[in-house]
Design an enzyme around this catalytic site. Structure first.
Site, PDB file in Angstrom:
ATOM      1  N   GLU A  92       0.776  -1.166  -0.028  1.00 56.90           N
ATOM      2  CA  GLU A  92      -0.087   0.013  -0.096  1.00 56.90           C
ATOM      3  C   GLU A  92       1.013   1.331  -0.054  1.00 56.90           C
ATOM      4  O   GLU A  92       1.841   1.343   0.662  1.00 56.90           O
ATOM      5  CB  GLU A  92      -0.912  -0.297   1.284  1.00 56.90           C
ATOM      6  CG  GLU A  92      -1.938   1.264   1.160  1.00 56.90           C
ATOM      7  CD  GLU A  92      -2.653   1.081   2.516  1.00 56.90           C
ATOM      8  OE1 GLU A  92      -3.573   2.123   2.484  1.00 56.90           O
ATOM      9  OE2 GLU A  92      -2.631   0.231   3.480  1.00 56.90           O
ATOM     10  N   ARG A 147       6.492 -12.787   9.300  1.00 59.19           N
ATOM     11  CA  ARG A 147       6.940 -11.512   9.079  1.00 59.19           C
ATOM     12  C   ARG A 147       8.399 -11.399   9.544  1.00 59.19           C
ATOM     13  O   ARG A 147       8.591 -11.928  10.670  1.00 59.19           O
ATOM     14  CB  ARG A 147       5.884 -10.488   9.236  1.00 59.19           C
ATOM     15  CG  ARG A 147       5.940 -10.186  10.594  1.00 59.19           C
ATOM     16  CD  ARG A 147       4.652  -9.342  11.013  1.00 59.19           C
ATOM     17  NE  ARG A 147       4.757  -7.883  10.460  1.00 59.19           N
ATOM     18  CZ  ARG A 147       3.954  -7.057  10.363  1.00 59.19           C
ATOM     19  NH1 ARG A 147       2.888  -7.224  10.853  1.00 59.19           N
ATOM     20  NH2 ARG A 147       4.289  -5.770   9.837  1.00 59.19           N
ATOM     21  N   LYS A 159       3.975   0.975  10.289  1.00 58.49           N
ATOM     22  CA  LYS A 159       3.795   2.261   9.356  1.00 58.49           C
ATOM     23  C   LYS A 159       3.253   3.484  10.321  1.00 58.49           C
ATOM     24  O   LYS A 159       3.679   4.668  10.229  1.00 58.49           O
ATOM     25  CB  LYS A 159       2.763   1.997   8.262  1.00 58.49           C
ATOM     26  CG  LYS A 159       3.660   1.417   7.157  1.00 58.49           C
ATOM     27  CD  LYS A 159       2.845   1.133   5.862  1.00 58.49           C
ATOM     28  CE  LYS A 159       3.220   0.404   4.771  1.00 58.49           C
ATOM     29  NZ  LYS A 159       2.430   0.292   3.477  1.00 58.49           N
TER      30      LYS A 159
END
Length: 749
Positions: free
Chosen positions: A31, A258, A268
């Protein structure tokens, strides 16, 4: 391929062998709402690497379905990261927004099939109807609408007839599903916002779970590889594709662990908080774990790739030691970069028995590095050495220069101290010494025994450089918030002295400064008039040794967060609080979990809310700052009313979020009222352009080279100018106002 294949490559091979797919097609679908970080590097390596290994291809696709947070500069940062790491995407960059018309058609198809409906419940009602992990949900009464009514409403949503939140499109699946993702999930929401690519042509936007799987299908993706937090989403991924009865082949989702790394945050939201709050100097600040940050600090693409290969691909989450990444960059640079000398904390030495000057041949590389190259080192009567390379009263085991102990100058002569010169305060300002002419390196016949060699530069010939020493951004291995920032993460040495070849001959852009570490010529701030070098990494990991003597308060054991799809061990009262905090007050799960499980903290939070209604703002202060003080202090010097007033000052724009930290610390020390602290210290946030513009103009005037680079297309420098402005105002300037004014000033030039 290696025999020790990871599980994702095993899946890919099996799918090719069985004829499930003719070609492996992957995608990297970030994104564009921030700069990519080291976790994205791992995903890039996996997606592009698997496609490469099986002669397939990988698409770069921007998941641009949220117009309020996305920006073209983030797209450019993502493209740059992939390219810098050495990968090439298939065709043009793709965007989820490219498929908006097709996604809309798919949504219409689901409505016609009776598998989707327009719901008119408000957000709080939708959350309440959803149920909990232990209680079934309730289906909305609007689910009974006819296909014709749903089609009409959805078309009118598309036409812009309704305000944000008036309606949503939901899949009709199962409100009793154990996986809460399947309880009639949202497919579309109304959002009247300008999209950076499609402009104002759309006012409804697809949700991630709807857009992602269909974008994969449209592109012919075979293996949709994502991280473990999307494991519960897989069932919905499959449902959408199956419900639409799409023509095979279709993609399948596979999850991997991850990247988690100590002393680092990769949220983020937290990275954006650091950038916008002025705690760092832009997204490419060398202390950040962003690819742009590592790149500017001087990390090589090879070191990042080696790191990703070393940590491998696993199915279970784990924490990687940041020292492993630091090892990879040391290991990569060790065989590549020239060794040079730079004195960071200079102490002058006058060699009384030396006259004139000479040039000494010195290799750039040690004997065990298979590279050739040398330079001429100027040597003269006056030199600089590191201040800590001389000790008047040396401790045991000190092998450098002392009044009674000679030392070798690297590549040059042996030196003996004769006199220590001090100022009126007793500080050493100069050493008078003698050199031994017959002791020259490579031709030493002096017979003098020394225990070490030190680096040096000729005072007359040395080049003045700025050196930026970077340490870890956080002082604890599991950072949670701004309170864990390391106040000593950056130390700037404005006047260090490097041997002239570093600046004049520029044999490389990365160097090993002898006995100091690896350094990189800053790609933005470096000029011939003012060379600037960033410390990439030390020669060895000194962090743990440095941190050992520092006593720290142990953190309480981490409490389990309430996660969809699993039952958290809360009692009834805690569960009730958690549901209210997340569903009604809009807190995120981590903050809600902290408050719900602690009765004293919860009571303090509730009391503050009665004073000022700012659920999220107060919760952040209570869960982070107040929680720490409750653990450490015998008695609080402030109360809930003070915290509520502090949150109000931030919400009303009187002070910035970064300044609120200073105010809270003063409240802890003195017990003063926050408003009184702000007034007494003049901490009011500056939002008036008339006060900010002159500061911006001054910074722009002082940095013409950076302005020229920005105008030439280096838009990353926007962060530099914003950071300098925030720094000049002591953090008091409104970051969003500064950002807009800086951008306007640069674009108008």
């Amino acid at each position: 391929m290696s025999e020790n294949k990871d599980f994702l490559r095993t899946i890919a091979e099996e799918d090719l062998a069985t004829g499930k797919y003719k070609e492996v097609i992957t995608r990297f679908p970030p994104e564009p709402n921030g700069f990519p970080h080291i976790g994205h590097a791992k995903s890039i390596c996996i997606n592009f690497g698997i496609a490469r290994d099986y002669n397939g291809h990988c698409n770069l696709r921007m998941d641009d379905t949220n117009p309020t947070t996305e920006d073209m500069r983030y797209v450019e940062a993502l493209k740059d990261a992939v390219t810098w790491l050495g990968f090439t995407w298939n065709g043009e960059v793709r965007y989820a927004s490219d498929y908006f018309p097709k996604l809309y058609d798919y949504a219409v198809a689901l409505i016609k099939m009776g598998k989707a409906y327009v719901d008119s419940l408000n957000e709080e009602e939708i959350k309440a109807y959803r149920g909990t992990v232990t209680e079934a949900g309730r289906r909305s009464v609007y689910a009974q609408r006819s296909v014709e009514e749903n089609l009409d409403l959805f078309a009118r949503m598309r036409a812009g007839e309704f305000q944000n939140g008036a309606h949503v499109l939901r899949a009709k699946i199962d409100m009793n599903a154990s996986n809460m993702k399947m309880r009639d999930p949202l497919l579309y929401r109304i959002r009247h916002a300008h999209h950076f690519r499609t402009g104002d042509s759309w006012c409804i936007y697809p949700m991630y779970d709807f857009a992602h799987c269909l974008s994969d299908y449209i592109e012919g993706v075979t293996h949709s590889i994502c991280t473990l937090e999307f494991e519960n989403n897989r069932e919905l991924y499959d449902w959408v594709l199956d419900a639409l009865e799409l023509t095979p082949p279709r993609p399948y989702q596979h999850e991997f662990a991850r990247l988690g790394m100590n002393y680092t945050v990769m949220s983020k939201r937290k990275l954006l908080e650091l950038v916008k709050g002025g705690y760092v100097n832009g997204w490419d600040d060398p202390r950040l774990p962003t690819i742009a940050g590592y790149k500017r600090r001087g990390y090589t693409a090879e070191s990042i790739l080696n790191f990703c290969e070393q940590i491998g691909i696993a199915k279970a989450n784990s924490m990687v030691d940041v020292a492993q990444l630091e090892f990879c960059i040391r290991d990569d640079l060790n065989t590549k970069v020239p060794r040079v000398m730079c004195v960071l904390d200079p102490l002058k030495i006058t060699i009384e028995n030396y006259e004139g000057e000479e040039e000494i041949d010195a290799s750039y590389y040690p004997h065990d590095v298979p590279k050739v190259g040398s330079r001429k080192l100027p040597f003269s009567k006056e030199i600089y050495i590191e201040r800590d390379d001389f000790s008047e009263n040396p401790p045991s085991g000190y092998f450098r220069l002392t009044p009674d102990q000679p030392v070798r100058l690297k590549h040059a002569y042996i030196l003996t101290c004769k006199e220590v010169v001090k100022d009126e305060n007793g500080n050493i300002v100069e050493i008078k010494a003698t050199y031994h002419p017959e002791s020259k390196s490579g031709a030493d016949t002096s017979g003098i025994k020394v225990k070490s060699a030190i680096h040096w530069v000729s005072a007359r010939h040395a080049k003045e450089v700025e050196v930026r020493l970077y340490e870890r951004l956080y002082k604890v291995d599991a950072p949670e918030g701004l309170e864990d920032l390391n106040p000593d993460s950056l130390h700037v040495i404005p006047r260090a002295f490097a041997e002239p070849a570093v600046v004049c001959e520029k044999p490389d852009e990365r160097f090993q400064f002898e006995r100091q570490g690896y350094f990189y010529a800053d790609p933005i701030d470096y000029t011939d008039a003012k060379p600037v070098f960033n410390k990439i990494v030390g020669l060895k990991d000194s962090w743990n040794k440095k941190s050992e003597p520092v006593a720290s308060t142990p953190k309480p054991e981490a409490k389990k967060v309430h996660i969809e799809g699993e039952i958290a061990p809360m009692n009834a009262q805690e569960q009730e609080r958690f549901e209210r905090y997340t569903n009604t007050l809009g807190l995120n799960a981590e903050i809600a979990n902290t408050l719900a499980r602690d009765g004293a903290l919860s009571a303090f939070y509730e009391e503050a809310l009665l004073v000022f209604k700012s659920p999220v703002g107060i919760a952040n202060i209570v869960a982070n700052d107040v929680a720490r003080e409750l653990k450490q202090a015998e008695m609080l010097t402030f109360d809930a009313k003070d915290v509520a007033e502090l949150a109000k000052l931030v919400d009303e724009g009187v002070i910035s979020s970064s300044i609120s930290r200073q105010v809270f610390e003063q409240m802890v020390k003195t017990g003063e009222n926050p408003k009184a602290i702000v007034e007494a210290k003049g901490l009011t946030q500056i939002s008036d352009p008339a006060q900010i513009v002159p500061i911006i103009d001054d910074i722009i005037a002082k940095n013409p080279e950076n302005v020229a680079k920005y105008k030439a297309g280096n838009t990353k420098l926007l962060g530099f100018f914003v950071g300098q402005t925030l720094k000049a105002t002591g953090g008091k300037a409104n970051p969003s106002v500064v950002n807009a004014l800086v951008e306007k000033a640069l674009e108008s030039m």
